[in-house]
Design a protein around this motif. Structure first.
Motif, PDB file in Angstrom:
ATOM      1  N   HIS B 133       0.831  -1.135  -0.094  1.00 16.02           N
ATOM      2  CA  HIS B 133       0.012  -0.036   0.195  1.00 16.02           C
ATOM      3  C   HIS B 133       0.971   1.102   0.071  1.00 16.02           C
ATOM      4  O   HIS B 133       1.460   1.500   1.101  1.00 16.02           O
ATOM      5  CB  HIS B 133      -0.938   0.122   1.212  1.00 16.02           C
ATOM      6  N   LEU B 134       0.838   2.002  -1.203  1.00 16.22           N
ATOM      7  CA  LEU B 134       1.699   3.107  -1.235  1.00 16.22           C
ATOM      8  C   LEU B 134       0.830   4.201  -1.970  1.00 16.22           C
ATOM      9  O   LEU B 134      -0.054   4.017  -2.459  1.00 16.22           O
ATOM     10  CB  LEU B 134       2.814   2.823  -2.136  1.00 16.22           C
ATOM     11  N   ASN B 135       0.939   5.488  -1.463  1.00 17.52           N
ATOM     12  CA  ASN B 135       0.545   6.586  -2.341  1.00 17.52           C
ATOM     13  C   ASN B 135       0.892   6.573  -3.809  1.00 17.52           C
ATOM     14  O   ASN B 135       2.270   6.913  -4.160  1.00 17.52           O
ATOM     15  CB  ASN B 135       0.893   7.856  -1.667  1.00 17.52           C
ATOM     16  N   ALA B 140       8.775   7.968  -8.036  1.00 21.09           N
ATOM     17  CA  ALA B 140       9.551   6.636  -7.375  1.00 21.09           C
ATOM     18  C   ALA B 140      11.084   6.952  -7.011  1.00 21.09           C
ATOM     19  O   ALA B 140      11.520   6.282  -6.351  1.00 21.09           O
ATOM     20  CB  ALA B 140       9.798   5.838  -9.113  1.00 21.09           C
ATOM     21  N   ARG B 141      11.425   8.563  -7.220  1.00 20.37           N
ATOM     22  CA  ARG B 141      12.550   8.793  -6.697  1.00 20.37           C
ATOM     23  C   ARG B 141      12.763   8.552  -5.309  1.00 20.37           C
ATOM     24  O   ARG B 141      13.677   8.453  -4.370  1.00 20.37           O
ATOM     25  CB  ARG B 141      12.654  10.396  -7.094  1.00 20.37           C
ATOM     26  N   TYR B 142      11.419   8.898  -4.638  1.00 21.14           N
ATOM     27  CA  TYR B 142      11.415   8.707  -2.991  1.00 21.14           C
ATOM     28  C   TYR B 142      11.107   7.418  -2.475  1.00 21.14           C
ATOM     29  O   TYR B 142      10.884   7.247  -1.296  1.00 21.14           O
ATOM     30  CB  TYR B 142      10.373   9.673  -2.736  1.00 21.14           C
ATOM     31  N   LEU B 143      11.187   6.401  -3.198  1.00 21.15           N
ATOM     32  CA  LEU B 143      10.882   4.809  -2.869  1.00 21.15           C
ATOM     33  C   LEU B 143      12.438   4.388  -2.323  1.00 21.15           C
ATOM     34  O   LEU B 143      13.182   4.582  -3.028  1.00 21.15           O
ATOM     35  CB  LEU B 143      10.134   4.392  -3.744  1.00 21.15           C
ATOM     36  N   SER B 144      12.259   3.263  -1.381  1.00 22.94           N
ATOM     37  CA  SER B 144      13.330   2.612  -1.231  1.00 22.94           C
ATOM     38  C   SER B 144      13.553   1.705  -2.244  1.00 22.94           C
ATOM     39  O   SER B 144      12.590   1.401  -3.140  1.00 22.94           O
ATOM     40  CB  SER B 144      13.179   1.907   0.191  1.00 22.94           C
ATOM     41  N   ILE B 145      14.734   0.943  -2.227  1.00 21.67           N
ATOM     42  CA  ILE B 145      14.949   0.022  -3.291  1.00 21.67           C
ATOM     43  C   ILE B 145      13.908  -1.084  -3.392  1.00 21.67           C
ATOM     44  O   ILE B 145      13.455  -1.514  -4.426  1.00 21.67           O
ATOM     45  CB  ILE B 145      16.588  -0.533  -3.143  1.00 21.67           C
ATOM     46  N   ALA B 146      13.684  -1.468  -2.189  1.00 19.02           N
ATOM     47  CA  ALA B 146      12.576  -2.719  -2.102  1.00 19.02           C
ATOM     48  C   ALA B 146      11.316  -2.182  -2.578  1.00 19.02           C
ATOM     49  O   ALA B 146      10.739  -2.929  -3.394  1.00 19.02           O
ATOM     50  CB  ALA B 146      12.491  -3.095  -0.698  1.00 19.02           C
ATOM     51  N   GLN B 147      10.833  -1.146  -2.295  1.00  9.67           N
ATOM     52  CA  GLN B 147       9.629  -0.638  -2.965  1.00  9.67           C
ATOM     53  C   GLN B 147       9.794  -0.410  -4.270  1.00  9.67           C
ATOM     54  O   GLN B 147       8.882  -0.559  -4.970  1.00  9.67           O
ATOM     55  CB  GLN B 147       9.270   0.823  -2.202  1.00  9.67           C
ATOM     56  N   GLN B 148      10.799  -0.040  -4.750  1.00  5.45           N
ATOM     57  CA  GLN B 148      11.107   0.214  -6.193  1.00  5.45           C
ATOM     58  C   GLN B 148      10.938  -1.165  -6.843  1.00  5.45           C
ATOM     59  O   GLN B 148      10.150  -1.278  -8.167  1.00  5.45           O
ATOM     60  CB  GLN B 148      12.351   0.764  -6.699  1.00  5.45           C
ATOM     61  N   ILE B 153       7.955  -5.507 -10.271  1.00  5.16           N
ATOM     62  CA  ILE B 153       7.059  -6.733 -10.053  1.00  5.16           C
ATOM     63  C   ILE B 153       5.505  -6.364 -10.458  1.00  5.16           C
ATOM     64  O   ILE B 153       5.210  -6.949 -11.308  1.00  5.16           O
ATOM     65  CB  ILE B 153       6.949  -7.337  -8.730  1.00  5.16           C
ATOM     66  N   ALA B 154       5.102  -5.519 -10.176  1.00  6.10           N
ATOM     67  CA  ALA B 154       3.881  -4.874 -10.388  1.00  6.10           C
ATOM     68  C   ALA B 154       3.730  -4.704 -11.999  1.00  6.10           C
ATOM     69  O   ALA B 154       2.693  -5.094 -12.658  1.00  6.10           O
ATOM     70  CB  ALA B 154       3.174  -3.508  -9.893  1.00  6.10           C
ATOM     71  N   GLU B 177      12.387  -7.822   4.069  1.00  6.06           N
ATOM     72  CA  GLU B 177      12.077  -7.502   2.682  1.00  6.06           C
ATOM     73  C   GLU B 177      12.272  -8.696   1.715  1.00  6.06           C
ATOM     74  O   GLU B 177      11.476  -9.003   0.753  1.00  6.06           O
ATOM     75  CB  GLU B 177      13.037  -6.454   2.116  1.00  6.06           C
ATOM     76  N   VAL B 178      13.323  -9.708   1.993  1.00  9.62           N
ATOM     77  CA  VAL B 178      13.445 -10.877   1.311  1.00  9.62           C
ATOM     78  C   VAL B 178      12.403 -11.667   1.527  1.00  9.62           C
ATOM     79  O   VAL B 178      11.748 -12.361   0.557  1.00  9.62           O
ATOM     80  CB  VAL B 178      14.642 -11.366   1.489  1.00  9.62           C
ATOM     81  N   ALA B 179      11.926 -11.756   2.792  1.00 10.16           N
ATOM     82  CA  ALA B 179      10.619 -12.538   3.017  1.00 10.16           C
ATOM     83  C   ALA B 179       9.310 -12.169   2.341  1.00 10.16           C
ATOM     84  O   ALA B 179       8.569 -12.958   1.798  1.00 10.16           O
ATOM     85  CB  ALA B 179      10.440 -12.751   4.619  1.00 10.16           C
ATOM     86  N   ASP B 180       9.265 -10.941   2.444  1.00  6.78           N
ATOM     87  CA  ASP B 180       8.190 -10.272   1.718  1.00  6.78           C
ATOM     88  C   ASP B 180       8.032 -10.541   0.078  1.00  6.78           C
ATOM     89  O   ASP B 180       7.362 -11.142  -0.290  1.00  6.78           O
ATOM     90  CB  ASP B 180       8.220  -8.616   1.612  1.00  6.78           C
ATOM     91  N   LEU B 181       9.470 -10.662  -0.489  1.00  6.35           N
ATOM     92  CA  LEU B 181       9.666 -10.711  -1.893  1.00  6.35           C
ATOM     93  C   LEU B 181       9.363 -12.322  -2.308  1.00  6.35           C
ATOM     94  O   LEU B 181       8.421 -12.690  -2.954  1.00  6.35           O
ATOM     95  CB  LEU B 181      10.958 -10.636  -2.253  1.00  6.35           C
TER      96      LEU B 181
END
Lengths: 373, 496, 337
Positions: B133-135, B140-148, B153-154, B177-181
């Motif tokens: 869940h993200l705005n 994209a500049r302001y996202l963490s690498i995991a979020q990017q 993936i999306a 984050e790996v677990a999420d992935l």
């Protein structure tokens, strides 16, 4: 990558790599020499006045101001930057000198002050570029307008004139007893100095390294901001020197002096084989390109072709100098489908351009026929 | 569920005469996670680019469900349901999240107008199907690498990817984050997607992969089921031989403290980092990618100075604001990014080795080229750089030899403190062992070494002491005897 | 941790500057208006503002094209030469055939401009010549062609039919036609850059060219397209220029190219690509226009004009760079190159 490692012997050698015989002649400088020879041959066939030594020397002084600004431009473009403000610096400093002279200052003191102003103008460029980490194109676009604007502020619609003969000598005079213009000697001495600095000193190596990979140079403990400030400062100094020579040649200064020269200077530099992205090029190549441009313009002038029309040829040369070396790469990739599409596109483009050329000559002929009637 | 099979046979590809791939085969099935394994330079990335249509193979065929297909460009690959998430993320920093997902295929309304409302709706649905869940209007500049990465993936899902290639997706992620992935990867597998998964972390593959294909030097080695193999098998398949004495650490009596770092802080990067480094000691710095280790080394070397904190060298407090000053204090830094920070690739070996001390080869300003070549020759031979001459361009060398040139460059400045940031990343195993030998010798000569490494075996094998960082802070310090993989991983993945 | 907290807390501040850069510009423009109107009462009149709009219309149109190109990390230095060549050619046609319908002349200008633009596009995409070099070359070539075409002569007001002169100056909707045309161009540009697939691809290409290629965007076509669009706008502007100044000269719009770059940069278009908006560029052009007008009206010598313009460009660049850098230190790490 891995194959080169395997094929190489385990022992590194101190002997220089021997270039294949042919590739020695594929260097850009030799191509320029060949072009110069071609221009000389063609022009001397077309006009009996071309090979006249007096004429050639006289014509050469038209290009010395450009040359003086080109020398530091080589250093700047080598680092992957560009200085759009050179001609404006020339205008501002020459106007400054004219203003001081108009107010009664000794011409040599005024000239000295103009050189100092040039140094300051160049320093400001270099300082802003390295301090703000903004592309040089943007900063010097700003100072391009600012410095030229200051020239207008200083002189307005006035002109400075009446320089003493001792001063106009640097733009108009020749070495006594010879037809060689003083400005040419000045340029050649400067060119040798710049060539030596670029090719024979640590500073010159830094310029190449910065142009190829600025980050690695920073990590190697070299102050890249300082290097940048120095080259832009030198550019400001040389621009103001060019301003003195130009003012001396004209015998007067108006605020629009040297306008538009920046693009001519960049053109000569790039034509000389200096990569606009930095890292590649030589001083001799740039000097040869200046010679080539000068000879072409001189020859076309003898054929009564207007200066502005001459620039068609110069512009074409500029584009072709980058485009021709790319050709093998463009057409070499046989398998790609983009290539077939490219050919289609080129065919369409050819038709459109032919239609354009037809319309161009038709409408032109129609109007001149009307005027004739 | 529809079955999809991607089969590639006898794929070869060379660049400028260098074989990147020769005779490689691969078979991917839906509902399967297939691992692709190999050393750096083994051809994994090239194979990925062939699958996604970025490169076209010189020979070989690609079949999708037994139909031969041609992948001329990424667009055609996407049309066949093939998507990829690259190691170097293809994120558009100035576009927002939704547009990043739909770039190149935004939903349109009549008249060719982009249907923003539908785009945001679909983006929302896609992300929530991944449990994110993200705005959506965040750039994209302001996202963490995991979020990017999740965005990528999306993006792959938005084209109904039947085949998804993931190139080193975990290298920059924390354990959580790996677990999420992995949760998402499993979900995709159940939905029938075929996944090609590339990773360096062997342990991970046992957790997530069903099959594994190993490449070596651009050639095909074997395909196995993950059930039947051990880590040792995989390493042998990757390397092609057994390497003895990978970590030749000599016992050295650590000398006096030469570098003392106290409460070093730079906003947004690291906070309150303190440690000591002794003469002859190798201090390992462990942690995940992005934990702030590289930033600390850059602060010490003056590339990007710290905001707060002190650095002492031999008891003297020093103020270092640029690398030139750092060098005067006897520091040297072999940076992580060899190609961008370590070398000037288009220049020759001499230029590269002599760059930091070029002024030593000048007399009255003039450069003495002969001296420079001589010195470079000496340094390069000492490092056993494999090249034809010192005039060879750095670009033409292999990764391992490039790294040797960087090491030669810095060792020729006679440093007292040597910082090595990922000194063996991307080089072949043989050279790796050589670099380890060198480190051990240097330490024995009394040089203090700070070694940043993300490879736990290297950290454990080479270090006298191990400093662990997590999210910009020091979370553990272990002696050689007390350190274990588990302790380090624990400290590296959770704050204390 | 660092990736989340500083980014989220500072995000608002940064995006404020990034998104509302236009607001800062508007504020600056309002400030200028107050200062100038205190100095010269003739400034704050409807007629004068109409004058300002008329004066900046052509600059604004071309600055939009220039901004679009800069977003793709390119530059078009040939805009002024293209404009001049088209102006000269359509004027010649009008001189020979004064009865030609004005709409045909407009279409002709657009057509000629698109050819000149596509030459740029071809040299850049197929020839792989860096944009700055390619358009520097065509700057000389097109300007030289103007001289060659006219033999150095000018087309004077007498030679142009009055119907054509009305094209720019005639009024519709209470505004001069030229201003209306500029507004239409701006609206189209806005819709194109914000709501059309190809327009959005321009941003994608500029913000990350490598990723754009991988994502299946036809980068070569997009690049080609922006130079053709620039040619089209310059062609249109050339026709309008000839109509407004009732003449075509060999030195028409000489040096204008750098003004268009200036308007774009002041308007917030990043030379590094990927960033820039239509309202921003329009405000940049408006700012330049107001300064020009204000200096002409006020007692300050008009010779200050260029210097003030240059100073403003520097000011815009310096403030942008300072803000960006301050923000960058608190931004998400790990996003390098």
């Amino acid at each position: 990558m891995t194959t080169s490692e395997k094929s190489a012997s385990a022992f590194i050698s101190l002997a220089p790599l021997r270039r294949p015989f042919l590739s020695k002649f594929l260097r850009w400088e030799w191509f320029l020499v060949a072009l110069i020879a071609l221009v000389v041959i063609v022009n001397s066939r077309l006009s009996p006045y071309f090979l006249d030594v007096q004429n050639l020397f006289r014509a050469s002084s038209d290009f010395m101001e450009m040359g003086l600004m080109m020398l530091p431009m080589v250093l700047i473009i080598l680092t992957g930057n560009v200085d759009l403000a050179v001609a404006s610096t020339l205008g501002m400093t020459a106007s400054f000198m004219g203003l001081l002279f108009n107010n009664g200052l000794n011409i040599w003191l005024a000239a000295g002050a103009a050189l100092l102003l040039g140094v300051a103008a160049g320093f400001l460029n270099g300082y802003l570029i390295s301090r703000l980490k903004v592309p040089a194109l943007v900063i010097t676009l700003g100072t391009y307008a600012f410095y030229r604007g200051m020239a207008y502020v200083m002189l307005g619609d006035q002109a400075a004139r009446g320089y003493p003969a001792s001063f106009t000598y640097i733009g108009q005079g020749t070495i006594p007893g010879t037809p060689i213009p003083f400005s040419m000697v000045l340029f050649l001495v400067m060119a040798v100095i710049f060539g030596l600095v670029l090719h024979k000193t640590a500073f010159g190596r830094y310029l190449y390294a910065i142009g190829n990979n600025q980050e690695a140079v920073i990590y190697s403990g070299i102050s890249v901001p300082r290097v940048k400030v120095i080259i832009f400062l030198v550019s400001g100094l040389m621009s103001s020197l060019a301003g003195l020579v130009l003012a001396a040649r004209f015998g007067s200064t108006r605020p629009d002096i040297g306008g538009g020269l920046e693009l001519a200077v960049i053109t000569a530099t790039v034509l000389g084989g200096v990569d606009i992205n930095g890292g590649k090029g030589s001083m001799i190549g740039a000097v040869l390109a200046l010679l080539l441009v000068g000879l072409m313009r001189f020859g076309m002038g003898l054929m009564n072709i207007q200066g502005q029309v001459q620039s068609i040829a110069i512009g074409l040369m500029l584009i072709l100098s980058i485009l021709l070396p790319n050709l093998p790469q463009i057409f070499g990739d046989q398998r790609s489908r983009w290539n077939r599409r490219t050919l289609m596109l080129l065919a369409v483009a050819a038709i459109v351009v032919i239609a354009f050329v037809w319309f161009f000559s038709w409408s032109r002929a129609t109007v001149f026929a009307l005027q004739g009637a | 569920m529809n079955e999809n099979t991607l089969r590639m046979t006898n794929i070869s590809k060379s660049f400028a005469g260098v074989h990147a791939l020769h005779g490689v085969q691969l078979e991917l099935h839906s509902g399967e996670v297939h691992a692709l394994l190999g050393e750096n330079g083994a051809g994994k990335s090239t194979l990925v680019k062939v699958i996604t249509g970025v490169h076209q193979p010189d020979t070989g065929e690609i079949y999708l469900n037994d139909q031969r297909i041609h992948l001329g460009d990424p667009r055609e690959a996407a049309a066949q349901g093939i998507s990829a998430i690259y190691q170097e993320l293809s994120i558009f920093p100035d576009l927002d999240i939704a547009e990043n997902i739909f770039v190149g295929r935004r939903p349109t309304r009549a008249g060719g107008l982009v249907d923003w409302r539908r785009m945001y709706r679909e983006a929302e649905a896609l992300l929530s199907s991944l449990g994110i869940h993200l705005n959506l209007k965040t750039k994209a500049r302001y996202l963490s690498i995991a979020q990017q990465q999740m965005i990528e993936i999306a993006r792959a899902l938005s084209v109904n990817a039947r085949i998804l290639v993931m190139d080193e997706p975990t290298s920059a992620l924390t354990l959580n984050e790996v677990a999420d992935l992995f949760r998402i990867v499993r979900r995709l597998r159940e939905a029938g997607t075929a996944i090609l998964f590339i990773s360096h972390r062997l342990e991970e593959l046992f957790e997530i992969a069903d099959k594994v294909t190993v490449l070596r030097d651009g050639g095909y080695v074997d395909t196995r089921s993950m059930d039947g193999v051990t880590q040792e098998d995989l390493i042998r398949m990757m390397v092609g031989r057994t390497i003895k004495d990978m970590f030749p650490k000599k016992e050295v009596e650590a000398g006096e403290v030469i570098l003392r770092v106290k409460n070093l802080t730079r906003k947004g990067s690291f906070k309150d980092v303190s440690f000591e480094l002794r003469k002859g000691e190798i201090l390992g710095m462990a942690g995940l990618v992005g934990a702030g280790r590289t930033e600390v080394s850059q602060a010490i070397f003056g590339v990007a100075p710290a905001d707060e904190g002190t650095i002492e060298i031999e008891g003297q407090s020093v103020h270092i604001t640029n690398p030139g000053q750092a060098m005067q204090h006897g520091l040297a830094l072999v940076p992580e990014d060899r190609q961008h920070h370590g070398l000037v690739l288009p220049m020759d070996i001499t230029d590269n080795i002599t760059l930091p001390r070029l002024t030593h080869f000048t007399s009255r300003g003039w450069l003495n080229v002969k001296d420079a070549h001589g010195a470079a020759y000496q340094a390069a031979t000492q490092m056993q750089v494999k090249a034809t001459t010192v005039w060879q361009k750095a670009r033409e060398l292999s990764g391992g030899n490039q790294q040797k040139v960087v090491l030669a460059k810095w060792l020729s400045t006679n440093p007292r403190i040597l910082i090595l940031d990922e000194p063996t990343r991307g080089i072949d195993i043989g050279t790796k062992a050589e670099v380890h030998h060198l480190m051990s010798d240097l330490a024995a000569q009394g040089i203090a070494i700070l070694m940043i490494s993300s490879e736990l075996p290297e950290v454990l094998g080479m270090s006298d002491r191990i400093l662990v960082m997590h999210e910009g802070q020091v979370t553990g310090l272990f002696s050689r005897s007390e350190a274990t993989q588990e302790k380090i991983m624990l400290a590296a993945t959770q704050a204390v | 941790m660092t990736t989340d907290h500083p980014a989220t807390s500072k995000r608002s501040l940064f995006s404020f500057f990034a998104q509302y850069r236009e607001l800062a510009l508007i504020g600056f423009i309002l400030l200028l208006i107050v200062i100038i109107s205190l100095q010269s009462p003739g400034f704050l009149t409807f007629d004068n503002f109409q004058d300002i709009l008329l004066n900046i219309s052509i600059l604004a149109m071309i600055a939009l094209a220039q901004g679009m190109i800069i977003i793709t990390r390119g530059i078009d230095l040939s805009v002024a030469s293209t404009l001049a060549l088209v102006a000269m050619m359509v004027s010649f046609v009008l001189k020979a055939y004064p009865e030609t319908p004005v709409i045909l002349i407009v279409l002709l200008g657009i057509g000629l401009g698109s050819v000149l633009g596509s030459v740029n596009g071809l040299i850049i995409t197929v020839g792989k010549v860096p944009p700055i070099i390619a358009t520097l070359g065509t700057l000389s070539i097109y300007r030289g062609l103007v001289f060659f075409y006219s033999n150095g002569d000018w087309v004077n007001p007498i030679d142009l039919p009055s119907g054509f002169k009305q094209l720019a100056k005639g009024m519709s909707l209470g505004l001069p036609n030229l201003v209306v045309v500029a507004i239409i161009v701006a609206v189209i540009a806005y819709v194109f850059l914000n709501h059309i697939q190809a327009g959005r691809d321009i941003y994608a290409l500029g913000t990350n060219p490598e990723a754009a290629k991988i994502s299946g965007i036809r980068t070569q076509q997009v690049t080609f397209m922006v130079y053709v669009i620039s040619g089209i706008i310059c062609g249109l502007a050339g026709v309008m220029w000839a109509s407004r100044y009732e003449a075509a000269q060999t030195n028409t719009a000489l040096g204008f190219e750098l003004q268009t770059v200036a308007a774009a940069v002041i308007g917030g278009v990043s030379m590094l690509g990927g960033i820039g908006t239509v309202p921003g560029v329009l405000l940049g052009a408006l700012l330049l226009g107001i300064i020009q007008n204000g200096l002409t009206l006020s007692s300050i010598s008009q010779f200050w004009q260029l210097a003030v313009q240059g100073f403003l460009i520097l000011l815009a660049v310096i403030s942008d760079a300072t803000i960006q850098r301050r923000i960058k230190t608190t931004m998400t790490r790990g996003f390098a190159k």
